[in-house]
Motif scaffolding. Structure first.
Motif, PDB file in Angstrom:
ATOM      1  N   SER A 113      41.719  45.714  30.830  1.00  8.78           N
ATOM      2  CA  SER A 113      41.340  44.580  31.022  1.00  8.78           C
ATOM      3  C   SER A 113      42.180  43.660  30.486  1.00  8.78           C
ATOM      4  CB  SER A 113      39.845  43.590  30.628  1.00  8.78           C
ATOM      5  OG  SER A 113      39.307  44.336  31.167  1.00  8.78           O
ATOM      6  N   TYR A 114      43.014  43.872  29.586  1.00  8.24           N
ATOM      7  CA  TYR A 114      44.066  43.308  29.408  1.00  8.24           C
ATOM      8  C   TYR A 114      45.466  43.857  29.513  1.00  8.24           C
ATOM      9  CZ  TYR A 114      47.281  42.544  25.419  1.00  8.24           C
ATOM     10  OH  TYR A 114      48.863  41.530  24.991  1.00  8.24           O
ATOM     11  N   VAL A 128      46.006  42.701  33.105  1.00  9.43           N
ATOM     12  CA  VAL A 128      45.932  41.411  33.456  1.00  9.43           C
ATOM     13  C   VAL A 128      47.961  41.495  32.871  1.00  9.43           C
ATOM     14  CG1 VAL A 128      45.629  38.944  32.467  1.00  9.43           C
ATOM     15  CG2 VAL A 128      43.516  40.214  33.132  1.00  9.43           C
ATOM     16  N   VAL A 188      40.506  36.948  37.202  1.00 11.61           N
ATOM     17  CA  VAL A 188      40.695  36.301  36.542  1.00 11.61           C
ATOM     18  C   VAL A 188      41.110  35.215  36.629  1.00 11.61           C
ATOM     19  CG1 VAL A 188      43.598  35.088  35.568  1.00 11.61           C
ATOM     20  CG2 VAL A 188      43.300  37.796  36.635  1.00 11.61           C
ATOM     21  N   HIS A 246      33.206  37.267  30.811  1.00  7.25           N
ATOM     22  CA  HIS A 246      33.608  38.669  30.895  1.00  7.25           C
ATOM     23  C   HIS A 246      32.687  39.341  30.589  1.00  7.25           C
ATOM     24  CE1 HIS A 246      35.824  42.161  29.872  1.00  7.25           C
ATOM     25  NE2 HIS A 246      34.951  41.933  28.688  1.00  7.25           N
ATOM     26  N   ASP A 289      38.165  39.998  33.977  1.00  7.85           N
ATOM     27  CA  ASP A 289      39.577  41.067  32.783  1.00  7.85           C
ATOM     28  C   ASP A 289      39.538  39.601  31.878  1.00  7.85           C
ATOM     29  OD1 ASP A 289      38.998  43.615  34.181  1.00  7.85           O
ATOM     30  OD2 ASP A 289      39.740  42.723  35.759  1.00  7.85           O
ATOM     31  N   THR A 290      39.137  38.344  32.117  1.00  7.66           N
ATOM     32  CA  THR A 290      39.930  36.586  31.217  1.00  7.66           C
ATOM     33  C   THR A 290      38.549  36.389  30.809  1.00  7.66           C
ATOM     34  OG1 THR A 290      40.661  35.926  33.037  1.00  7.66           O
ATOM     35  CG2 THR A 290      42.095  36.930  32.514  1.00  7.66           C
ATOM     36  N   MET A 350      38.620  32.158  29.571  1.00  2.03           N
ATOM     37  CA  MET A 350      39.335  30.983  29.227  1.00  2.03           C
ATOM     38  C   MET A 350      38.233  30.145  29.197  1.00  2.03           C
ATOM     39  SD  MET A 350      40.383  27.942  30.488  1.00  2.03           S
ATOM     40  CE  MET A 350      39.191  27.538  31.400  1.00  2.03           C
ATOM     41  N   ALA A 386      42.733  39.651  28.222  1.00  4.71           N
ATOM     42  CA  ALA A 386      42.982  38.562  27.848  1.00  4.71           C
ATOM     43  C   ALA A 386      42.664  37.442  27.634  1.00  4.71           C
ATOM     44  CB  ALA A 386      44.378  38.876  29.754  1.00  4.71           C
ATOM     45  N   ILE A 396      42.740  33.195  27.433  1.00  6.59           N
ATOM     46  CA  ILE A 396      43.647  31.869  28.649  1.00  6.59           C
ATOM     47  C   ILE A 396      43.134  30.798  27.804  1.00  6.59           C
ATOM     48  CG2 ILE A 396      44.232  31.044  30.792  1.00  6.59           C
ATOM     49  CD1 ILE A 396      44.140  33.538  31.833  1.00  6.59           C
ATOM     50  N   ASP A 433      46.905  34.545  24.865  1.00  9.01           N
ATOM     51  CA  ASP A 433      47.459  35.247  25.107  1.00  9.01           C
ATOM     52  C   ASP A 433      48.334  34.682  26.207  1.00  9.01           C
ATOM     53  OD1 ASP A 433      47.497  37.994  23.575  1.00  9.01           O
ATOM     54  OD2 ASP A 433      44.940  37.935  25.008  1.00  9.01           O
TER      55      ASP A 433
END
Length: 336
Positions: free
Chosen positions: A5-6, A9, A25, A61, A67-68, A70, A139, A141, A196
């Motif tokens: 995922s990281y 992204v 995302v 997730h 994949d992020t 937030m 990732a 955010i 990130d």
């Protein structure tokens, strides 16, 4: 490239090497009732408690497959730290500002130790929790409000826009000058806490502000922000902003989070080589009222148009069905 995922992204953010699929995302909130139930966390707790905030983001997730992560679900964290009265809402209602401290455009006073105010501290702590659990794998955010959006909350949206209409440019620039350091400090703190990427939301939306006003009044500040904040930045502006895509690229943002109102093929053709594009799934008609198949087809359209990262166009309605969010993940997992 390993398709973690990281990696997916971060590579897509800089329009780099493609993995086996585009990433799903969420630069803005995907909190909804189904997700709250799954995480055993609700509003307003998820705005005010770092562990609850992080847990809700983590569920997006682990359960949905984005994949992020937030963890900021509102637009008022900075505003609350600046001293505005905030109604933090409830399970069915997003937070809202209840007072406009600078309706008269008097000098803005930024509280001492702004970054330690509770509404900022909780977000920084949530990012640190997510970093400890997911760092290097997913990732993370962060999100800050830009000086234009904070001005809406300081002076009142209608009042702020009225000053622009009246030609009071010095008054507008004075407020932006005073709020710019707030955005910079908040973004840098979020990177230090573990983000990130940071999303910079600044709502100079197409239905409120002309492209000429964006270019004259806000673009210079966005250029300062991209120069001062060293980490990766995604710009979020709602509405149909087709007429200012090149200006957003001129500002130096790494990516632009955009609505379905902006056609994906047109956006990719015009600015896709200068900044990455993210989002493009309609909230109101498709994610909220549509079927999983509707969502899937719209996501595939964006992928085939060349949009690098796929996700909702903005914070989703709280009653959005979870199956519709999962349809985004299904669409990206089909690959290119």
């Amino acid at each position: 490239m390993k398709s973690t995922s990281y990696n997916l992204v971060m590579s897509a953010l800089f329009n780099g090497r493609k993995g086996e699929r585009p990433p799903a995302v969420n630069p803005t909130s995907i909190a909804c009732h189904d997700l709250m139930d799954a995480a055993h966390v609700s509003f307003p707790e998820a705005h005010l408690d770092a562990n609850a905030m992080a847990e809700l983001a983590l569920t997006g997730h682990e359960m949905v497959g984005f994949d992020t992560v937030m963890p900021e679900y509102s637009v008022v964290q900075e505003v609350a730290a600046l001293g505005s009265e905030v109604d933090w809402g409830d399970r069915n209602r997003m937070p809202d500002t209840k007072s406009f401290l600078y309706e008269d455009f008097s000098d803005v006073i930024v509280p001492e130790h702004f970054l330690e105010r509770p509404s900022i501290r909780v977000l920084l702590d949530a990012l640190s929790i997510l970093r400890r659990h997911l760092g290097g794998r997913v990732a993370i955010i962060g999100k800050v409000m830009g000086p234009w959006t904070i001005s809406y909350h300081m002076a009142g949206t209608q009042n702020f826009l009225l000053q622009i209409g009246l030609g009071e440019k010095d008054k507008v620039r004075k407020m932006l000058d005073q709020l710019l350091p707030v955005t910079i400090a908040s973004a840098k703190a979020q990177f230090r806490a573990g983000a990130d990427i940071v999303v910079l939301a600044d709502h100079a939306t197409g239905n409120l502000v002309g492209a000429y006003h964006y270019e004259e009044l806000l673009l210079p500040y966005h250029k300062i922000l991209t120069a001062e904040i060293e980490g990766p930045l995604i710009l979020h502006v709602c509405g149909n902003c087709t007429d200012r895509l090149e200006l957003f690229a001129d500002a130096g943002f790494d990516a632009y989070h955009f609505e379905w109102a902006v056609d994906a093929r047109s956006a990719v053709e015009r600015v896709g080589s200068r900044m990455s594009l993210v989002g493009n799934i309609n909230n109101a008609q498709v994610l909220y009222q549509g079927t999983p198949e509707d969502v899937y087809q719209q996501a595939r359209y964006a992928i085939e148009a060349g949009v690098q990262m796929i996700g909702p166009e903005c914070a989703i309605p709280l009653a959005t069905p979870l199956e519709n969010l999962k349809a985004i993940v299904k669409a990206v997992r089909k690959g290119y």
